[in-house]
Scaffold this motif. Structure first.
Motif, PDB file in Angstrom:
ATOM      1  N   ILE A 103       0.858  -1.179   0.000  1.00 28.14           N
ATOM      2  CA  ILE A 103       0.000   0.000   0.000  1.00 28.14           C
ATOM      3  C   ILE A 103       0.898   1.234   0.000  1.00 28.14           C
ATOM      4  N   VAL A 104       0.764   2.097  -1.029  1.00 29.51           N
ATOM      5  CA  VAL A 104       1.679   3.211  -1.220  1.00 29.51           C
ATOM      6  C   VAL A 104       0.941   4.537  -1.086  1.00 29.51           C
ATOM      7  N   ALA A 105       1.705   5.622  -1.184  1.00 28.06           N
ATOM      8  CA  ALA A 105       1.152   6.968  -1.023  1.00 28.06           C
ATOM      9  C   ALA A 105       0.263   7.327  -2.203  1.00 28.06           C
ATOM     10  N   GLY A 106      -0.694   8.230  -1.949  1.00 30.65           N
ATOM     11  CA  GLY A 106      -1.550   8.738  -3.016  1.00 30.65           C
ATOM     12  C   GLY A 106      -0.787   9.660  -3.937  1.00 30.65           C
TER      13      GLY A 106
ATOM     14  N   ALA B 170       4.346   8.916   1.866  1.00 33.66           N
ATOM     15  CA  ALA B 170       3.786   8.242   3.036  1.00 33.66           C
ATOM     16  C   ALA B 170       4.479   6.910   3.232  1.00 33.66           C
ATOM     17  N   CYS B 171       4.388   6.399   4.460  1.00 30.56           N
ATOM     18  CA  CYS B 171       4.931   5.077   4.753  1.00 30.56           C
ATOM     19  C   CYS B 171       4.016   4.013   4.154  1.00 30.56           C
ATOM     20  N   THR B 172       4.627   2.950   3.660  1.00 30.32           N
ATOM     21  CA  THR B 172       3.860   1.830   3.134  1.00 30.32           C
ATOM     22  C   THR B 172       3.474   0.899   4.277  1.00 30.32           C
ATOM     23  N   ASP B 173       2.787  -0.182   3.941  1.00 30.96           N
ATOM     24  CA  ASP B 173       2.474  -1.183   4.962  1.00 30.96           C
ATOM     25  C   ASP B 173       3.611  -2.181   5.127  1.00 30.96           C
ATOM     26  N   SER B 174       4.726  -1.980   4.404  1.00 33.56           N
ATOM     27  CA  SER B 174       5.923  -2.794   4.623  1.00 33.56           C
ATOM     28  C   SER B 174       6.817  -2.058   5.610  1.00 33.56           C
ATOM     29  N   PRO B 175       7.213  -2.699   6.702  1.00 34.15           N
ATOM     30  CA  PRO B 175       7.954  -2.001   7.746  1.00 34.15           C
ATOM     31  C   PRO B 175       9.201  -1.311   7.208  1.00 34.15           C
ATOM     32  N   GLY B 176       9.350  -0.030   7.548  1.00 33.29           N
ATOM     33  CA  GLY B 176      10.549   0.715   7.204  1.00 33.29           C
ATOM     34  C   GLY B 176      10.602   1.249   5.802  1.00 33.29           C
ATOM     35  N   ILE B 177       9.573   1.053   4.963  1.00 37.46           N
ATOM     36  CA  ILE B 177       9.603   1.460   3.563  1.00 37.46           C
ATOM     37  C   ILE B 177       8.710   2.682   3.360  1.00 37.46           C
ATOM     38  N   VAL B 178       9.272   3.742   2.754  1.00 40.19           N
ATOM     39  CA  VAL B 178       8.522   4.945   2.437  1.00 40.19           C
ATOM     40  C   VAL B 178       8.269   4.979   0.932  1.00 40.19           C
ATOM     41  N   SER B 179       7.086   5.477   0.523  1.00 46.91           N
ATOM     42  CA  SER B 179       6.757   5.617  -0.893  1.00 46.91           C
ATOM     43  C   SER B 179       6.683   7.094  -1.247  1.00 46.91           C
TER      44      SER B 179
ATOM     45  N   GLN C 131      14.109   6.385   9.202  1.00 51.96           N
ATOM     46  CA  GLN C 131      14.003   7.697   9.843  1.00 51.96           C
ATOM     47  C   GLN C 131      12.618   8.297   9.617  1.00 51.96           C
ATOM     48  N   ILE C 132      12.021   8.011   8.453  1.00 56.93           N
ATOM     49  CA  ILE C 132      10.679   8.483   8.155  1.00 56.93           C
ATOM     50  C   ILE C 132       9.645   7.459   8.601  1.00 56.93           C
ATOM     51  N   CYS C 133       9.947   6.189   8.404  1.00 54.25           N
ATOM     52  CA  CYS C 133       9.010   5.107   8.735  1.00 54.25           C
ATOM     53  C   CYS C 133       9.668   4.155   9.738  1.00 54.25           C
ATOM     54  N   PRO C 134       9.815   4.553  11.009  1.00 52.14           N
ATOM     55  CA  PRO C 134      10.500   3.698  11.981  1.00 52.14           C
ATOM     56  C   PRO C 134       9.722   2.414  12.250  1.00 52.14           C
ATOM     57  N   ILE C 135      10.416   1.285  12.208  1.00 54.89           N
ATOM     58  CA  ILE C 135       9.781   0.002  12.491  1.00 54.89           C
ATOM     59  C   ILE C 135       9.381  -0.041  13.960  1.00 54.89           C
ATOM     60  N   GLY C 136       8.095  -0.267  14.220  1.00 54.99           N
ATOM     61  CA  GLY C 136       7.601  -0.291  15.587  1.00 54.99           C
ATOM     62  C   GLY C 136       7.379   1.088  16.191  1.00 54.99           C
ATOM     63  N   GLY C 137       7.616   2.162  15.396  1.00 52.25           N
ATOM     64  CA  GLY C 137       7.439   3.516  15.896  1.00 52.25           C
ATOM     65  C   GLY C 137       6.357   4.255  15.132  1.00 52.25           C
TER      66      GLY C 137
ATOM     67  N   ALA D 216      10.890  14.855   4.638  1.00 53.35           N
ATOM     68  CA  ALA D 216      11.843  15.044   3.539  1.00 53.35           C
ATOM     69  C   ALA D 216      12.660  13.762   3.440  1.00 53.35           C
ATOM     70  N   VAL D 217      12.740  13.200   2.247  1.00 49.95           N
ATOM     71  CA  VAL D 217      13.480  11.967   2.006  1.00 49.95           C
ATOM     72  C   VAL D 217      14.679  12.300   1.122  1.00 49.95           C
ATOM     73  N   PHE D 218      15.868  11.859   1.554  1.00 49.52           N
ATOM     74  CA  PHE D 218      17.108  12.166   0.845  1.00 49.52           C
ATOM     75  C   PHE D 218      17.624  10.911   0.138  1.00 49.52           C
ATOM     76  N   LEU D 219      18.063  11.074  -1.111  1.00 47.70           N
ATOM     77  CA  LEU D 219      18.734  10.001  -1.857  1.00 47.70           C
ATOM     78  C   LEU D 219      20.070  10.542  -2.322  1.00 47.70           C
ATOM     79  N   LEU D 220      21.159  10.042  -1.711  1.00 46.80           N
ATOM     80  CA  LEU D 220      22.493  10.486  -2.072  1.00 46.80           C
ATOM     81  C   LEU D 220      22.811  10.051  -3.496  1.00 46.80           C
ATOM     82  N   LYS D 221      23.377  10.951  -4.288  1.00 46.62           N
ATOM     83  CA  LYS D 221      23.658  10.635  -5.689  1.00 46.62           C
ATOM     84  C   LYS D 221      24.765   9.590  -5.782  1.00 46.62           C
ATOM     85  N   ALA D 222      24.644   8.720  -6.782  1.00 48.61           N
ATOM     86  CA  ALA D 222      25.620   7.638  -6.956  1.00 48.61           C
ATOM     87  C   ALA D 222      26.805   8.163  -7.755  1.00 48.61           C
TER      88      ALA D 222
END
Length: 950
Positions: free
Chosen positions: A329-332, A337-346, A360-366, A373-379
Motif C-alpha cells: 500500500i503506497v502513497a496517493g 507516506a509510509c507503506t504497509d511494509s515495515p521501514g519502507i517509504v513511498s 528515519q521516516i518510517c520507523p519500524i515499531g514507531g 523530507a526523504v534524501f537520496l544520495l547521488k551515486a
C-alpha cells in the motif's frame, strides 16, 4: 536452493555480552592468493595460526588478552572489516517459502538459520550459526601462568562473498534524477564504464572463520562463558558481475524519461541489495503487484559489443534469490507516506512511485513522520579526502519533501537554512541534484580498530543532520534526519628526510599531509602547516636547525587525525628521525630546584636522586628525564630554578630560560655566575602537559639545552576517600542506557569510573578524570570534598546483564618513593538498577484443544485448532504465560495470522478465526474452502518491553 544474504542478518544478540580483552573487539581480515585460498589445508592452517595467537592472563579475569600478528598480514592495518558488504551463503528452510518476504530488509518467513532482529554492524562476539568444527579442538595455555588456566577453541568455517565495488543508477532522467542510486568504492572512470540501466558488482570470495573460545579453570560466575571472535579470509581475486535490464524499459526522447513501453506506461522500480546478486523489482500498477526482473549477464565491466549476449546465470557461482510478490500500500498521488511494509517509504511524484527503505521516516515499531523530507544520495564517485572538506561541492542528493516548509542544517550548535518552500507544501516537492554543504557536518561515522578509546579507527562517512519543519525548529511534529556521506580518507606518508648541512636546513617530503609536528631531542613539539600540492603528493617542508644538535624527530598528520576531538593514528605517520652531526657544549653547568627556599630532591628515570644536577662540558643530548615531588598541604610557596654556569671558554655570551610553551625568555646573568628564576606553584603546574614541562636554557637566546622535568603532588598523610553514592537516574532504550549519578570525594586528584554488571563485568569504561592542580589544590589544603555530576550516554547492554551499577575509584600519590601504584579508595553505587526481562525467541505453536495441552504438527480442514504465541527467555526456557507481562509491551496487541504460501493469500475465504485470549487464536478451515492447508504458514506480531526508567 541457496543464495547469498547480508552477513548482518545472521546475527542475533551475542551470547556473552561482557567481553574482556582486546581480542573480542577485533574483527581482522586478510587476503590470500587464489592458489592458497582453494587449498583447504592452507585455510585451516591459517585459522590454527591465528587461534594460537590468543593467550590467557592466568588471573581468572582476562582469559583471552592479546593477539600477536606474527606472520599474518592483516588488511587495513589490522582494522576490522565493515560487514555492510559481506554476504554469507544461506538457504531456505525445507517445506517453506522459496522467496524472501517483500518490502523491507528481508522477512521472517523462509530464511534458514537467519535472525533478522538485532542486526549487528561488525563481527564482534557473535556465533554465526551452528556448524561442525573444521579442526580438532585447540588447547591454549599461558606459559606465564598456572597450567590450570587455559582455554579450548572450536573453529567453524562459513563461505561468503565480499562486495568490493558496486554501482547502479536505474531509469535516469534528463533532470538529473533517477529511481535508484548506489555507488560503493567506485571511481569516476569505473562509473563511466557502467551502461545505463545496468547493475554492476565487483566481488571476492571469502571464508569467515568463527572461533568459539571456552576458557577453563575458572570457578566464578564466568565459568560457563563462551567467547567469540572471527577471522575473515578473502581471496585476492576480483570477479565482475554486470546485469543488463535495459530491455525492460522504453526511453522517450521527448520527455527524457524511461517508461514501461512505447505507449508511455508509467512504471516504478526498486533494488533489493540484501542478497547477491542484487534484485530489481518493477511495478506498473502502484505496487499492487510486482515482478522480479532477470537481465542479461556479462562477467566483465568493459564495454564490448557482443551480438550473442544472452542470459547466462548458469555461469555464476551462486544462485539468485527471489522475492515474494505481495502487494504494498503506497502513497496517493503527489504525496509521500509510509507503506504497509515495515521501514519502507513511498514517494509519489505525478503518479510515478519510488520506494525507499528509510526508517528515519518510517520507523519500524514507531510512529511514522508526517513532516517529511526523504534524501537520496547521488551515486557518484567515492569522495576521497585528506584536507579540510569545507570547500567540497561535489556531493549531491535528490530530496523529496511533503507537508513541510523549511529544511535546515544542524551542526550540534546552530541551524543553517537549506531549503524554504515558501509555504507548507500539500504536494510532493522535488529538489534534484542539490549540492550538500559538508562544512555543516553533524558528526562522523567510524570503523573501530579495536584499540584504545583515544584511537577511534578509520572514518568511513561524514554525517549531515537536517531539521524538517513547518513553522519553527521547535515544532512538536518537526523531523530530524541524518544522512551519511561515504568518504575515503588517505593516510599521510613521510617520503624522505634530508639534511642540508651548509644551509642548516632539514627538508621533509610528504604525501597527503596537512601538517607536521617536529622536535629536536626532548624539546616540545613544533607544529607547522604543509604547503599543499595539486594532488597532495610530493609536498615539501623546510625546517631550520641552526644551533641544534642530536636527533630531529618528525611526524606527519592530515586534517582528520583529531577531527571532533578523538585521535586516530591511521591519519598520522609513525615518528621518524634524523641524527644531526654537530657538538655544542657549555663548560660548567649546575641546576637546583627549590620551593620556599628548600632544595628539592631530583629523581631520574632510574630513581637515582640528586640535590643538584652538575655537568662539565654539558652537551645538548646529555640531560635525562627528571622528577620532582611536592606535597599538596605543606609546600605551597614558589618554585625557584637556580642555575650556576660558566660560559667563559665557550662561544656563548649570555643565557636565557624558557619554560614550556611560554614564548617569554627570562634573562639570566651574562657569561657566568649564579642566577635564578621563580614562579608560583600554580603557574608552574598550569604549564605542565601530562605532568611534564620542558626547561629550555637558551645560550645566546637561541641554542637550547633542554631539561624535561615531571612535577607531581603527593599526599603522605591524607589517603583518598570516596564517599558512598547512588544512581540518580537511569534511562533505558535497548540495547543502550544513559546513567546519571552525583559523586563526592576528598584528597584525590584522580577519579576513575566504570559501568559494571551484577558479576562486576565492565560494560563501559573505565573513564579516567585527572584533576588540574588549580582546581583541586584548595580541596587538599582545606580538606573539603570535591563534588561532580556524571552523565554516561549510550552504555551498551550485554545479553547476560541483569543489573547496572557504577564503580568509582579515587587516587592520589602517597610519596616520592610510594608512587606506583597510587593509593586509592573504591566504592560501588548503592542502588543497583535491575534490567527488564528480554525475549530470547518466539514462535507460533499449534494445539488441538483450547486448554493447550495437546500440541499438533499438522492441521485438518473442518477441525478447530488453536495457535498460541510461545516465547522463550535468553536461556531457551519456555516462559509461563502468566509472566508474559514482564516481557511484552502492555499497550501493543499481539496478532497471530495464517497465510497460504503457494499463492500469496488469495484463498483466505472459508478460513474462520477468533481470539481466545491475548496470546491464543482459534482457527477453522472449512471443508468447502479452497485454502491449501498443507502450505499454511503462521505469523505472529508482538512488541517486547523496550524502555524502562528510574
Amino acid at each position: 536452493m541457496s543464495f547469498n544474504i547480508r552477513a548482518q542478518f545472521f546475527f542475533g544478540e551475542d551470547s556473552l555480552g561482557n567481553f574482556r580483552g582486546l581480542a573480542f573487539s577485533e574483527n581482522k581480515y586478510l587476503k590470500v592468493a587464489s592458489e592458497n585460498f582453494n587449498i583447504p589445508s592452507y585455510i585451516e592452517g591459517t585459522a590454527r595460526t591465528y587461534a594460537k595467537n590468543f593467550i590467557g592472563s592466568g588471573n581468572g579475569q582476562i582469559l583471552i588478552g592479546t593477539i600477536f600478528d606474527n606472520n599474518l598480514s592483516f588488511g587495513n592495518r589490522g582494522n576490522g572489516l565493515d560487514i555492510d558488504n559481506l554476504y554469507l551463503l544461506s538457504n531456505y528452510r525445507l517445506g517453506q517459502l522459496k522467496c524472501i518476504t517483500a518490502g523491507g530488509t528481508g522477512g521472517s518467513a523462509g530464511l534458514g538459520g537467519v535472525n533478522l532482529q538485532g542486526i549487528k554492524s561488525s563481527l564482534i562476539n557473535v556465533e554465526l550459526d551452528t556448524g561442525n568444527p573444521i579442526l580438532p579442538r585447540i588447547t591454549l595455555i599461558n606459559p606465564d601462568a598456572d597450567s590450570q588456566y587455559h582455554a579450548i577453541v572450536d573453529i567453524i568455517k562459513y563461505s561468503g562473498l565480499v562486495v568490493n565495488k558496486a554501482y547502479h543508477k536505474m531509469l535516469p532522467s534528463g533532470d538529473g534524477s533517477s529511481r535508484t542510486s548506489l555507488s560503493i568504492n567506485m571511481t569516476q572512470k569505473e562509473i563511466d564504464k557502467v551502461p545505463t540501466n545496468n547493475i554492476y558488482i565487483n566481488y571476492s570470495r571469502c571464508f569467515v572463520m568463527n572461533f568459539k573460545i571456552h576458557p577453563l579453570g575458572i570457578e566464578d560466575a564466568n565459568a560457563r562463558n563462551f567467547y567469540y571472535t572471527n577471522l575473515i579470509i578473502i581471496e585476492n581475486k576480483e570477479s565482475h558481475y554486470l546485469e543488463d535490464f535495459s530491455a525492460y524499459f522504453y526511453y522517450d526522447a521527448a520527455t527524457q524519461r524511461y517508461y514501461l513501453d512505447d505507449l508511455l506506461t508509467e512504471c516504478s522500480v526498486k533494488t533489493y541489495e540484501d542478497v547477491l546478486p542484487y534484485l530489481l523489482l518493477r511495478s506498473s500498477d502502484d505496487w499492487s503487484s510486482r515482478s522480479v526482473l532477470r537481465g542479461s549477464v556479462k562477467l566483465a565491466l568493459e564495454k564490448v559489443n557482443d551480438a550473442t549476449l544472452e542470459n547466462i546465470p548458469q555461469q555464476i557461482n551462486f544462485d539468485q534469490a527471489d522475492v515474494c510478490g505481495a502487494a504494498i500500500i503506497v502513497a496517493g498521488n503527489n504525496q509521500i507516506a509510509c507503506t504497509d511494509s515495515p521501514g519502507i517509504v513511498s514517494i509519489n511524484v505525478n503518479g510515478v512511485i519510488t520506494l525507499k527503505e528509510d526508517q528515519q521516516i518510517c520507523p519500524i515499531g514507531g510512529t511514522a513522520k508526517t513532516v517529511i523530507a526523504v534524501f537520496l544520495l547521488k551515486a557518484d564517485a567515492k569522495l576521497v579526502l585528506y584536507k579540510d572538506f569545507s570547500t567540497v561541492n561535489t556531493v549531491k542528493a535528490d530530496i523529496w519533501g511533503y507537508n513541510f516548509r523549511y529544511i535546515d542544517y544542524f551542526d550540534k550548535q546552530s541551524y543553517y537554512p537549506f531549503k524554504d518552500n515558501g509555504s507548507v507544501s500539500s504536494v510532493t516537492i522535488s529538489y534534484i541534484d542539490q549540492v550538500l554543504d559538508l562544512s555543516k557536518y553533524f558528526g562522523i561515522r567510524e570503523e573501530s580498530d579495536g584499540l584504545t578509546l583515544s584511537d577511534s579507527g578509520s572514518i568511513v562517512a561524514l554525517t549531515l543532520s537536517f531539521k524538517i519543519y513547518r513553522v519553527n525548529t521547535t515544532d512538536g511534529d518537526a523531523t530530524d534526519y541524518f544522512l551519511d556521506v561515504p568518504v575515503e580518507i588517505l593516510s599521510p606518508q613521510i617520503l624522505t628526510i634530508l639534511q642540508d648541512s651548509e644551509a642548516k636546513k632539514i627538508i621533509i617530503k610528504t604525501n597527503y599531509a596537512t601538517r607536521l609536528v617536529y622536535n629536536f631531542n626532548e624539546e616540545a613539539g613544533v607544529p607547522v602547516n604543509i604547503t599543499p600540492t595539486a594532488d597532495g603528493q610530493n609536498q615539501e617542508t623546510i625546517v631550520d636547525y641552526t644551533g641544534k644538535i642530536g636527533t630531529f624527530y618528525v611526524r606527519a598528520f592530515n586534517y582528520y587525525y583529531d577531527l571532533s576531538g578523538a585521535t586516530r593514528d591511521l591519519y598520522a605517520t609513525e615518528k621518524k628521525s634524523l641524527t644531526l652531526t654537530e657538538t655544542i657544549t657549555i663548560p660548567e653547568f649546575t641546576l637546583r630546584v627549590k620551593i620556599a627556599n628548600s632544595t628539592k630532591t631530583i629523581f631520574d628515570d632510574d630513581r637515582s636522586t640528586y640535590s643538584s644536577l652538575d655537568f662539565l662540558n654539558l652537551n645538548q643530548s646529555e640531560p635525562l628525564n627528571y622528577f620532582v615531588y611536592s606535597t599538596y598541604k605543606t609546600e605551597t610557596g614558589k618554585f625557584t630554578f637556580q642555575l650556576d654556569y660558566d660560559l667563559t671558554n665557550s662561544k656563548y655570551k649570555s643565557m636565557f630560560l624558557k619554560i614550556g610553551d611560554s614564548p617569554a625568555l627570562q634573562p639570566l646573568i651574562l657569561k657566568n655566575g649564579t642566577s635564578s628564576f621563580s614562579l608560583s606553584k600554580q603557574d608552574l603546574f598550569e604549564s605542565l602537559k601530562n605532568n611534564q614541562v620542558l626547561l629550555s636554557f637558551l645560550a645566546d637566546g637561541n641554542t637550547p639545552f633542554n631539561f624535561p622535568f615531571n612535577f607531581f603532588n603527593i599526599s603522605p598523610n591524607d589517603p583518598p576517600v570516596c564517599d558512598a553514592f547512588s544512581l540518580s537516574r537511569v534511562q533505558l532504550n535497548y540495547p543502550n542506557a544513559n546513567i546519571y549519578f552525583d559523586i563526592s570525594y576528598s584528597f584525590a586528584d584522580e577519579l576513575e569510573y566504570s559501568v559494571i554488571d551484577q558479576d562486576d563485568g565492565v560494560l563501559y569504561g573505565p573513564i579516567l578524570i585527572k584533576e588540574r592542580f588549580r582546581d583541586i589544590e584548595s580541596f587538599f589544603v582545606n580538606g573539603t570534598p570535591r563534588q561532580r555530576s556524571i552523565k554516561i550516554e549510550n552504555v551498551k547492554i550485554s545479553n547476560t546483564a541483569t543489573t547496572l551499577r557504577v564503580r568509582a575509584i579515587v587516587r592520589n600519590i602517597k610519596s616520592a618513593t610510594e608512587y606506583d601504584p597510587k593509593q586509592e579508595d573504591e566504592k560501588i553505587s548503592s542502588n543497583p538498577y535491575s534490567l527488564p526481562l528480554k525475549i530470547g525467541s518466539a514462535e507460533v505453536v499449534l494445539f488441538s484443544d483450547e486448554n493447550l495441552t495437546t500440541e499438533i504438527q499438522k492441521i485438518t480442514k473442518g477441525e478447530d485448532f488453536y495457535a498460541f504465541l510461545q516465547i522463550k527467555d535468553l536461556n531457551d526456557a519456555i516462559v509461563d504465560p502468566l509472566q508474559y507481562g514482564d516481557y511484552l509491551a502492555a499497550n501493543y496487541k499481539v496478532k497471530i495470522v495464517i497465510i497460504e504460501s503457494d499463492d500469496a493469500n488469495i484463498d483466505l475465504a472459508g478460513v474462520i478465526s477468533s481470539e481466545v485470549d491475548k496470546y491464543t487464536v482459534k482457527f477453522n478451515i472449512q471443508n468447502t474452502s479452497v485454502f491449501n492447508d498443507t502450505s499454511a504458514v503462521f505469523q505472529a506480531e508482538y512488541l517486547p518491553i523496550i524502555d524502562s526508567e528510574i
